[in-house]
Motif scaffolding. Structure first.
Motif, short mmCIF file in Angstrom:
data_model
loop_
_atom_site.label_atom_id
_atom_site.label_comp_id
_atom_site.label_asym_id
_atom_site.label_seq_id
_atom_site.Cartn_x
_atom_site.Cartn_y
_atom_site.Cartn_z
N LYS A 781 113.85 68.95 -32.31
CA LYS A 781 114.15 70.35 -32.60
C LYS A 781 115.06 70.95 -31.52
O LYS A 781 115.99 71.70 -31.83
CB LYS A 781 112.86 71.14 -32.70
CG LYS A 781 112.01 70.78 -33.90
CD LYS A 781 110.75 71.67 -33.96
CE LYS A 781 109.87 71.32 -35.16
NZ LYS A 781 108.65 72.17 -35.24
N THR A 815 112.04 77.68 -30.71
CA THR A 815 112.42 76.27 -30.50
C THR A 815 112.06 75.82 -29.09
O THR A 815 111.51 74.71 -28.90
CB THR A 815 113.93 76.10 -30.73
OG1 THR A 815 114.26 76.51 -32.06
CG2 THR A 815 114.32 74.63 -30.55
N SER A 819 109.16 72.99 -28.26
CA SER A 819 109.63 71.71 -27.70
C SER A 819 109.22 71.51 -26.25
O SER A 819 108.98 70.37 -25.83
CB SER A 819 111.16 71.63 -27.80
OG SER A 819 111.58 71.69 -29.14
#
Length: 888
Positions: A781, A815, A819
């Motif tokens: 991602k 994101t 992550s």
């Protein structure tokens, strides 16, 4: 030409006024002229140096004064200079009677500068002044005036230095007219004539000798005249010439009585000569008749004498011819029915020499052509031809049987060949010794009938070929039987072969040693036999190599004095270079040695079956023999070595092809992981191949390496592509194993070094692809978000990207949080993925370091994008991520 200041009347009047104004007596000015004064410096050698002071304008005036005391005229040289008001005033006064030298300064290239030396000034330390004129004409005019005044008034001339007398004379003739100056005396004016002809100048140049100068002065003193009286002088000479001619004519007329007396004596002598001529004609006729009689007598005597000489010469010539036509009985018996035993060979050779000489003496070059058609000569020639044919037939038949009997005797003796447990080196010394007995006979047979050599050569080749083939066969069989060597497997690179078989390194050096012994024994033997055959059978060739190739005869054979090629008279002859003779020799050698190559092939095939890698050693041995035999090998021997080299190369190529086939069989396996079996085995194979090279056969082995590695790399790529998921793992492990196993060899073998670098590049590419895949799987991602930003930056400005769908600041925070919230666990997951399918544990540390570096580079790129697109958003800094990776 510009007007000279000597003709300036105003200047003359100014000078006159200055002289009279200074309180001097009345003087007549002969010449006044403007000059430039400079001061020179004299060195120790009393020569003027080149350093000159600044020039000053002056006026030189030549004046005369009549003295009533001595009733003579005095001459002066006055120097005048200009005052501040440009008025002339006297500066210096010189008396011309003290003038001793006039010298033109050589340092002045124009020649316009000169010095006037006065003898009353020599005691002074100051150098005399130098006077410079405007041009040569002014200089010549002034000096000419000075010299004329010295001669006319003083009766002498000063010494002149640096002036060409011829140049001055020519100038005076062309430019100086007769100058008449009125000199006032007390009673009357005296005309002073000054011309060039009155000059007598002593020049320091060596133009004339002292004696010639005195003669010229005496001659010139005879005629007192000036330069302008040349025409009067010419007229005077003409008048004297006419007077002399008239005197000569008068003298001739006075001698007329003597001439008359001489003419009478000449007429008397002419009459006596005519009487003498008549008497001589009578005597000449009588002498001619007497000479004709003498010639007739001499002619008859000469004919008789010539006839006597011819008869005597004819008798001698006939005796010689009869001697030529006589056949000695002992030679006739030897040629027609004599024995060819060794004890009788000397008589046979002598008979051959006589027969050859007798046939040549009946040929036209040695025999007078007038005898060629005589009946006796034709009959005798036919008789000699019959003797020749008989002897050639008998000798050829004997030699054919003799060669066959010699070889049959040697073949029947088994102890002569190699036997079980004993290798026998062929020894042909006795055979050659017996053949040399008939070497001279063969040379004479060639002289008598060259066509008889063909069957004899064939018979010798056939007989000796049987012996050589038997020797080579027995030697090769016993050589193979007595050589003990364990057989190495030919399946070097097959995957099914165990490591113990692959590592088999049994010593098979005895195989190549046996092959080398075969060449060591037989190659020199075949060369010697070829050389002996060429000499023994009278081939007139300089070399024993195929036509057109360089070479020289074998040294051992060429040193045999009994085999040197000679003519019938026993003289050595130089071998010809006929290509036909070379071709005939090579055909005979082919027949002599044909078939022996099969035994060499058998040894090569036997060695190949025991250890295919020994082909490398045998190839090097063959190359050494080829390079050593280039200069003296016979044609067939070179062909044999070339064929052996080709056969060894073919056998080794067969081994390489089979090994490549074993490598290609690995791709048929469906699933293969880890290092393929043929890669470490190739390293073992290459190590052993390098041991067998021994400095030779480098090209053969390099070609094999190229073929092996090319097939290995192609097969590896095919196996890797069978399962794309693990393709990069298979590639990097195998390329790393290839580099590790061949590191030492690649440092010394350029061909393997090239493939080593190729494997290194392929390894780096596979590592990069595999690590990138793992990173993207773990942080998909995060880096997908970064990739979308990079794609949009090509089309829109950075300020507009946060307003795109899915790329807002909120999307960035989500994101990053998803992550990097548990980034330690993600990194550990990435490490486990890297280790999961890796079979070579020793590669893991280097791969993990590459993985951390690649991840850090990608994260740093992402951080730069965020800082550029989302200035106020915060993400974990790069330094924090670097420290985290370093701690794991």
């Amino acid at each position: 030409m510009a007007k000279s200041s000597a003709d300036d009347e105003e200047l003359r009047k100014a000078c006159q006024a200055a002289i009279e104004g200074s309180g001097g007596s009345r003087q007549e000015i002969v010449m006044s002229i403007r000059v430039a004064k400079s001061r020179g410096i004299w060195n120790k050698s009393k020569r003027l140096s080149t350093h000159m002071a600044m020039a000053k304008p002056r006026v030189l005036a030549l004046t005369t004064k009549y003295s009533s005391k001595g009733q003579k005229t005095k001459a002066f040289l006055r120097v005048l200079k200009h005052t501040a008001g440009e008025v002339l005033e006297p500066a210096k006064l010189y008396k011309l009677k003290h003038l001793s030298k006039v010298e033109v300064i050589p340092n002045d290239p124009s020649g316009c500068t000169f010095v006037l030396g006065f003898d009353n000034l020599r005691s002074q330390s100051v150098a005399p002044p130098q006077w410079t004129m405007r041009n040569i004409d002014d200089r010549n005019r002034l000096l000419l005036c000075i010299l004329n005044m010295c001669k006319e008034i003083l009766g002498r001339l000063p010494k002149v230095v640096g002036i060409d007398i011829v140049e001055m004379a020519l100038w005076a003739k062309e430019n100086t007219p007769t100058v008449t100056e009125q000199v006032n005396t007390q009673d009357r004016p005296a005309a002073l004539i000054m011309t060039q002809d009155d000059l007598k100048v002593t020049v320091e140049r060596d133009l004339v000798s002292q004696a010639e100068e005195e003669d010229m002065e005496a001659l010139l003193g005879t005629y007192v005249m000036g330069i302008g009286e040349a025409e009067a002088f010419s007229e005077r000479l003409k008048r004297e010439l006419v007077a002399l001619e008239a005197a000569n004519v008068h003298a001739l007329l006075e001698s007329e009585p003597l001439i008359e007396e001489l003419l009478q004596g000449l007429e008397s002598a002419s009459s006596s000569v005519d009487d003498m001529d008549e008497w001589l004609g009578i005597f000449n006729v009588k002498l001619r008749h007497m000479r004709e009689d003498i010639e007739s007598i001499e002619s008859r005597n000469n004919k008789l004498e010539m006839q006597s000489i011819n008869n005597k010469a004819l008798i001698e010539e006939l005796d010689k011819l009869l001697e030529r036509l006589r056949v000695p009985s002992e030679f006739a018996a030897c040629l027609t029915g004599g024995s060819f035993d060794e004890a009788r060979m000397l008589q046979n050779v002598e008979a051959c020499e006589w027969l050859t000489g007798a046939l040549r003496t009946l040929e036209v070059p040695r025999l007078d052509p007038c005898y060629a058609n005589m009946r006796a000569v034709k009959e005798k020639r036919a008789e000699l031809e019959k003797l020749k044919n008989t002897f050639v037939r008998r000798a050829s038949e004997f030699l054919r049987n003799y060669f066959a009997s010699l070889v049959d005797f040697m073949i029947s003796d088994k102890s002569y060949f190699s036997q079980q447990g004993q290798l026998k080196r062929p020894d042909h010394a006795d055979l050659r010794y017996k053949c040399r007995t008939y070497a001279r006979l063969l040379q004479h047979l060639k002289s008598l009938d060259k066509s008889c050599l063909g069957p004899l050569r064939k018979a010798y080749c056939h007989s000796l070929n049987l012996l050589l083939r038997r020797e080579a066969r027995e030697f090769a069989n016993e050589l193979r039987a007595s050589t003990k060597a364990s057989r190495n497997p030919m399946v070097w690179l097959e995957a099914s072969v165990g490591s113990s078989q692959t590592m088999n390194s049994a010593d098979t050096s005895t195989v190549s040693d046996a092959y080398a012994k075969m060449l060591t024994i037989f190659i020199p033997l075949l060369v010697d036999e070829s050389s002996f055959f060429a000499h023994f059978m009278c081939f007139e060739v300089p070399t024993l190599v195929p036509a057109g190739a360089p070479g020289s005869l074998n040294k051992n054979a060429s040193n045999d004095d009994d085999l040197s090629i000679m003519d019938a008279d026993g003289n050595d002859t130089k071998p010809g270079e006929s290509s036909a003779e070379l071709e005939t020799l090579n055909e005979a050698l082919q027949e002599l040695l044909d078939g022996i190559q099969e035994d060499f092939y058998a040894v090569v095939d036997w060695a190949y079956k025991i250890d295919p890698l020994r082909c490398i050693s045998m190839h090097g041995i063959t190359e050494r023999y080829l390079s050593g035999q280039k200069a003296d090998a016979a044609g067939f021997v070179r062909l044999l070595l070339d064929d052996l080299e080709a056969r060894i190369s073919m056998q080794f190529s067969r081994f390489v092809d089979e090994a490549c086939h074993q490598i290609e069989k690995n791709e048929r396996n469906v699933r293969q992981m880890g290092v393929l079996s043929y890669i470490p085995r190739f390293a073992i194979l290459a190590t052993r191949m390098e041991q067998y090279i021994q400095g030779q056969s480098r090209d053969l082995v390099d070609q094999a390496y190229t073929k092996f590695v090319s097939i290995m790399f192609v097969t590896l790529e095919k196996i890797a592509q069978a399962d794309p998921k693990y393709a990069d793992i298979v590639l990097l492990e195998n390329y790393a194993a290839f580099q590790n196993s061949l590191y030492d060899l690649a440092n010394v073998v350029p061909t393997l070094a090239k493939f080593y670098h190729q494997a290194s590049e392929s390894y780096e590419q596979a590592c990069t692809r595999h690590i990138s895949t793992i990173i993207y799987i773990t942080f998909e991602k995060l880096f997908q978000f970064a990739r979308r930003i990079e794609d949009l930056m090509y089309t829109i400005s950075p300020e507009e990207i946060p307003f795109q769908l899915g790329l807002s600041r909120t999307d960035l925070r989500k994101t990053v949080k998803s992550s990097l919230s548990g980034v330690e666990k993600s990194i550990l997951s990435m490490s486990r993925r890297l280790q999961k399918n890796l079979t070579s544990e020793e590669l893991l540390p280097s791969l993990w370091e590459k993985c951390k570096k690649e991840f850090l580079d990608k994260y740093e790129t992402f951080a730069q994008l965020v800082a550029k697109i989302y200035p106020n958003e915060s993400i974990p800094p790069v330094t924090e991520m670097r420290d985290l990776l370093a701690s794991m």
